[in-house]
Structure formats: structure tokens, C-alpha cells
Design a protein around this motif. Structure first.
Motif, PDB file in Angstrom:
ATOM      1  N   ALA A 162       3.064  60.985  67.175  1.00 18.46           N
ATOM      2  CA  ALA A 162       2.484  60.168  68.245  1.00 18.46           C
ATOM      3  C   ALA A 162       1.042  60.592  68.495  1.00 18.46           C
ATOM      4  O   ALA A 162       0.790  61.709  68.943  1.00 18.46           O
ATOM      5  CB  ALA A 162       3.300  60.319  69.524  1.00 18.46           C
ATOM      6  N   ASP A 163       0.114  59.724  68.210  1.00 19.01           N
ATOM      7  CA  ASP A 163      -1.309  60.011  68.429  1.00 19.01           C
ATOM      8  C   ASP A 163      -1.773  59.310  69.699  1.00 19.01           C
ATOM      9  O   ASP A 163      -2.056  58.114  69.692  1.00 19.01           O
ATOM     10  CB  ASP A 163      -2.137  59.546  67.226  1.00 19.01           C
ATOM     11  N   ILE A 164      -1.819  60.059  70.790  1.00 18.47           N
ATOM     12  CA  ILE A 164      -2.314  59.481  72.045  1.00 18.47           C
ATOM     13  C   ILE A 164      -3.639  60.140  72.433  1.00 18.47           C
ATOM     14  O   ILE A 164      -3.998  60.167  73.615  1.00 18.47           O
ATOM     15  CB  ILE A 164      -1.277  59.606  73.176  1.00 18.47           C
ATOM     16  N   SER A 165      -4.348  60.638  71.437  1.00 17.70           N
ATOM     17  CA  SER A 165      -5.644  61.257  71.712  1.00 17.70           C
ATOM     18  C   SER A 165      -6.593  60.227  72.309  1.00 17.70           C
ATOM     19  O   SER A 165      -6.649  59.072  71.875  1.00 17.70           O
ATOM     20  CB  SER A 165      -6.243  61.827  70.424  1.00 17.70           C
ATOM     21  N   GLY A 166      -7.331  60.649  73.333  1.00 19.01           N
ATOM     22  CA  GLY A 166      -8.330  59.784  73.940  1.00 19.01           C
ATOM     23  C   GLY A 166      -7.792  58.723  74.868  1.00 19.01           C
ATOM     24  O   GLY A 166      -8.541  57.838  75.289  1.00 19.01           O
ATOM     25  N   VAL A 167      -6.491  58.792  75.203  1.00 19.33           N
ATOM     26  CA  VAL A 167      -5.924  57.816  76.126  1.00 19.33           C
ATOM     27  C   VAL A 167      -5.120  58.530  77.211  1.00 19.33           C
ATOM     28  O   VAL A 167      -4.629  59.645  77.008  1.00 19.33           O
ATOM     29  CB  VAL A 167      -5.016  56.772  75.426  1.00 19.33           C
ATOM     30  N   ARG A 168      -5.002  57.863  78.334  1.00 15.40           N
ATOM     31  CA  ARG A 168      -4.149  58.331  79.418  1.00 15.40           C
ATOM     32  C   ARG A 168      -3.052  57.287  79.639  1.00 15.40           C
ATOM     33  O   ARG A 168      -3.355  56.126  79.924  1.00 15.40           O
ATOM     34  CB  ARG A 168      -4.949  58.540  80.706  1.00 15.40           C
ATOM     35  N   LEU A 169      -1.829  57.696  79.450  1.00 20.01           N
ATOM     36  CA  LEU A 169      -0.693  56.808  79.671  1.00 20.01           C
ATOM     37  C   LEU A 169      -0.438  56.714  81.164  1.00 20.01           C
ATOM     38  O   LEU A 169      -0.242  57.740  81.832  1.00 20.01           O
ATOM     39  CB  LEU A 169       0.550  57.338  78.949  1.00 20.01           C
ATOM     40  N   CYS A 170      -0.423  55.504  81.700  1.00 23.32           N
ATOM     41  CA  CYS A 170      -0.295  55.294  83.145  1.00 23.32           C
ATOM     42  C   CYS A 170       0.867  54.337  83.416  1.00 23.32           C
ATOM     43  O   CYS A 170       0.795  53.152  83.069  1.00 23.32           O
ATOM     44  CB  CYS A 170      -1.577  54.708  83.728  1.00 23.32           C
ATOM     45  N   ALA A 171       1.926  54.857  84.030  1.00 33.20           N
ATOM     46  CA  ALA A 171       3.081  54.012  84.336  1.00 33.20           C
ATOM     47  C   ALA A 171       2.771  53.075  85.490  1.00 33.20           C
ATOM     48  O   ALA A 171       2.177  53.480  86.489  1.00 33.20           O
ATOM     49  CB  ALA A 171       4.279  54.885  84.666  1.00 33.20           C
ATOM     50  N   GLU A 172       3.199  51.841  85.351  1.00 34.80           N
ATOM     51  CA  GLU A 172       3.000  50.843  86.405  1.00 34.80           C
ATOM     52  C   GLU A 172       4.172  50.787  87.372  1.00 34.80           C
ATOM     53  O   GLU A 172       4.051  50.196  88.449  1.00 34.80           O
ATOM     54  CB  GLU A 172       2.775  49.472  85.776  1.00 34.80           C
ATOM     55  N   ASP A 173       5.296  51.373  87.005  1.00 35.20           N
ATOM     56  CA  ASP A 173       6.487  51.300  87.853  1.00 35.20           C
ATOM     57  C   ASP A 173       6.934  52.660  88.391  1.00 35.20           C
ATOM     58  O   ASP A 173       7.916  52.743  89.122  1.00 35.20           O
ATOM     59  CB  ASP A 173       7.637  50.640  87.093  1.00 35.20           C
ATOM     60  N   LEU A 174       6.227  53.724  88.006  1.00 36.54           N
ATOM     61  CA  LEU A 174       6.487  55.067  88.524  1.00 36.54           C
ATOM     62  C   LEU A 174       5.152  55.748  88.785  1.00 36.54           C
ATOM     63  O   LEU A 174       4.142  55.397  88.171  1.00 36.54           O
ATOM     64  CB  LEU A 174       7.276  55.915  87.518  1.00 36.54           C
ATOM     65  N   ASP A 175       5.165  56.748  89.661  1.00 36.14           N
ATOM     66  CA  ASP A 175       3.965  57.552  89.893  1.00 36.14           C
ATOM     67  C   ASP A 175       3.902  58.621  88.813  1.00 36.14           C
ATOM     68  O   ASP A 175       4.308  59.768  89.009  1.00 36.14           O
ATOM     69  CB  ASP A 175       4.032  58.180  91.287  1.00 36.14           C
ATOM     70  N   TRP A 176       3.395  58.224  87.640  1.00 32.42           N
ATOM     71  CA  TRP A 176       3.376  59.142  86.496  1.00 32.42           C
ATOM     72  C   TRP A 176       2.246  58.751  85.562  1.00 32.42           C
ATOM     73  O   TRP A 176       1.982  57.560  85.343  1.00 32.42           O
ATOM     74  CB  TRP A 176       4.700  59.087  85.738  1.00 32.42           C
ATOM     75  N   SER A 177       1.595  59.775  85.000  1.00 28.70           N
ATOM     76  CA  SER A 177       0.600  59.562  83.949  1.00 28.70           C
ATOM     77  C   SER A 177       0.566  60.800  83.074  1.00 28.70           C
ATOM     78  O   SER A 177       1.046  61.877  83.463  1.00 28.70           O
ATOM     79  CB  SER A 177      -0.783  59.269  84.535  1.00 28.70           C
ATOM     80  N   TYR A 178      -0.011  60.638  81.887  1.00 25.45           N
ATOM     81  CA  TYR A 178      -0.086  61.766  80.943  1.00 25.45           C
ATOM     82  C   TYR A 178      -1.287  61.553  80.040  1.00 25.45           C
ATOM     83  O   TYR A 178      -1.538  60.449  79.572  1.00 25.45           O
ATOM     84  CB  TYR A 178       1.180  61.836  80.089  1.00 25.45           C
ATOM     85  N   GLY A 179      -2.010  62.641  79.764  1.00 28.15           N
ATOM     86  CA  GLY A 179      -3.147  62.589  78.865  1.00 28.15           C
ATOM     87  C   GLY A 179      -4.439  62.331  79.607  1.00 28.15           C
ATOM     88  O   GLY A 179      -4.484  62.317  80.842  1.00 28.15           O
ATOM     89  N   SER A 180      -5.492  62.142  78.833  1.00 29.09           N
ATOM     90  CA  SER A 180      -6.804  61.864  79.431  1.00 29.09           C
ATOM     91  C   SER A 180      -7.594  60.938  78.519  1.00 29.09           C
ATOM     92  O   SER A 180      -7.478  61.001  77.296  1.00 29.09           O
ATOM     93  CB  SER A 180      -7.579  63.173  79.647  1.00 29.09           C
TER      94      SER A 180
END
Length: 216
Positions: A162-180
Motif C-alpha cells: 500500500a503506497d499512501i505516501s504524500g496523502v492523508r486518509l480522511c474518514a468522512e463517517d468517523l473522526d479518523w485520519s492517517y498520514g500526511s
């Protein structure tokens, strides 16, 4: 130091969630049409039937049998699981594949690394491989989902490619995010799939970088 009693209680809760995932998916599999079993899943190269066969592998094969299959695959775990999933998907009826999952609901199998949280992740993500690919609106219960999101680690991202470099995952239905980095928005369970190296059907994600993670 963690209280052993607390750890035992937590493991019991996790095992109950794992059993629920397996039973719920088995019930869903029993409702599928014949043509849906042969449609592609989100797990690259596998149809729904291969995913279902793979999910029960850990509690259908004994440890010696598993080691024998691994030896035949020259130690390559991915090659072994792919070959066995294809073989078993062809050898068993769809009702048998669903029954294997239901009958193994309480089996204590876990992946080689990660214990019960990893087992829950394995079953949940493969379930989503099926339901998202088929366009079925199955929602993972929030308590299970929150635990799995909290287990995301760089080592796991690397293992699943899983390459999520350079992105921040932001959930729309929970108070959660990961990455930058550039935000990618979506349902929390869809973002969990990204952390396991999956690509999603178009229209499920938002953000400038979302096209990196979609198939169309």
C-alpha cells in the motif's frame, strides 16, 4: 505492564468479533447468485469464489498440510495461497465454501504475525473485497472498524504493497485520519481497504490524489 486479565478479556472480545464477521459473511455468501460468485473481487486476480475459499484456508488445512503446500511453493507464501485458493475454489461448491466459513467461526486461527487483530483484519478486508466489488452495501460495525484503523502501521502498509505516501486518509463517517499530505476522503471502511493495498471502484473517494487508488 498489561494486566493479564485485561488481555484475556480483550482477546475474548476480538474472538467474538471474528466469529461474527465469519458468520455474517457466510450468511451473505448464501444469498449470492451463481454469476456473482464468478465476478472479480477487489483482491487482484481472484474472483469472489477464490476469496471465499482462501478465507477458510487457515482452519481447513492442518499445520503439516500448510507447510507441505508452502514447500511446494518454494517458500513463497503468496504463491502458495494463490494456488490453494484457486484449487479449492474449483473443488468445492459455493454452498460448501460458505459453510466452511460458518463452521470455522470459532476457530482460533490467526495469521503468522499480528494475533487476533490481524485475524479480524484478514476476515474483514476479504469480506469487503467481496461486498465492495459486488456493490453490496454491507457496513462493518464501528467497533471492529475503529480497532482495525488503529492497527495501521508502516510495516503493514509495506507488507500489503500500500503506497499512501504524500496523502492523508480522511474518514468522512468517523473522526479518523492517517498520514500526511494531500487529503483523500472516503468512508472509513473504504480507506481501510487502501491500507491493505486495494484499489476501489470509481466514485467512492474524493480528493486530488484519489485517482491513485481507483480502478476507473
Amino acid at each position: 505492564m498489561e494486566n493479564p486479565t485485561s488481555r484475556t478479556g480483550r482477546n475474548a472480545e476480538l474472538r467474538a468479533w471474528i466469529a461474527a464477521e465469519r458468520r455474517e459473511l457466510a450468511d451473505l455468501l448464501d444469498t449470492l447468485r451463481a454469476d456473482q460468485w464468478d465476478r472479480p473481487s477487489l483482491c487482484a486476480g481472484w474472483r469472489v469464489r477464490e476469496v471465499a475459499a482462501h478465507m477458510s484456508l487457515g482452519f481447513r488445512l492442518s499445520l503439516p498440510a500448510t507447510m507441505g503446500e508452502l514447500a511446494r511453493a518454494r517458500g513463497n507464501l503468496h504463491r502458495m495461497t494463490d494456488r490453494v485458493a484457486r484449487r479449492d475454489a474449483a473443488a468445492h461448491s459455493t454452498s460448501e465454501l460458505a459453510a466452511f466459513l460458518r463452521d470455522g467461526a470459532l476457530h482460533p486461527w490467526t495469521p503468522p504475525i499480528g494475533g487476533f487483530p490481524a485475524a479480524l483484519g484478514h476476515d474483514t478486508v476479504h469480506g469487503l473485497d467481496i461486498t465492495v466489488a459486488l456493490g453490496l452495501d454491507r457496513r462493518v460495525p464501528e467497533d471492529r472498524l475503529r480497532l482495525l484503523l488503529g492497527e495501521i502501521r508502516p510495516s503493514g502498509l509495506r507488507f500489503f504493497g500500500a503506497d499512501i505516501s504524500g496523502v492523508r486518509l480522511c474518514a468522512e463517517d468517523l473522526d479518523w485520519s492517517y498520514g500526511s499530505g494531500s487529503p483523500v476522503y472516503g468512508a472509513a471502511q473504504d480507506l481501510l481497504l487502501l491500507a491493505f493495498g486495494r484499489r476501489l471502484p470509481g466514485g467512492r473517494l474524493r480528493g486530488e490524489a484519489s485517482s491513485r487508488f481507483t480502478t476507473a
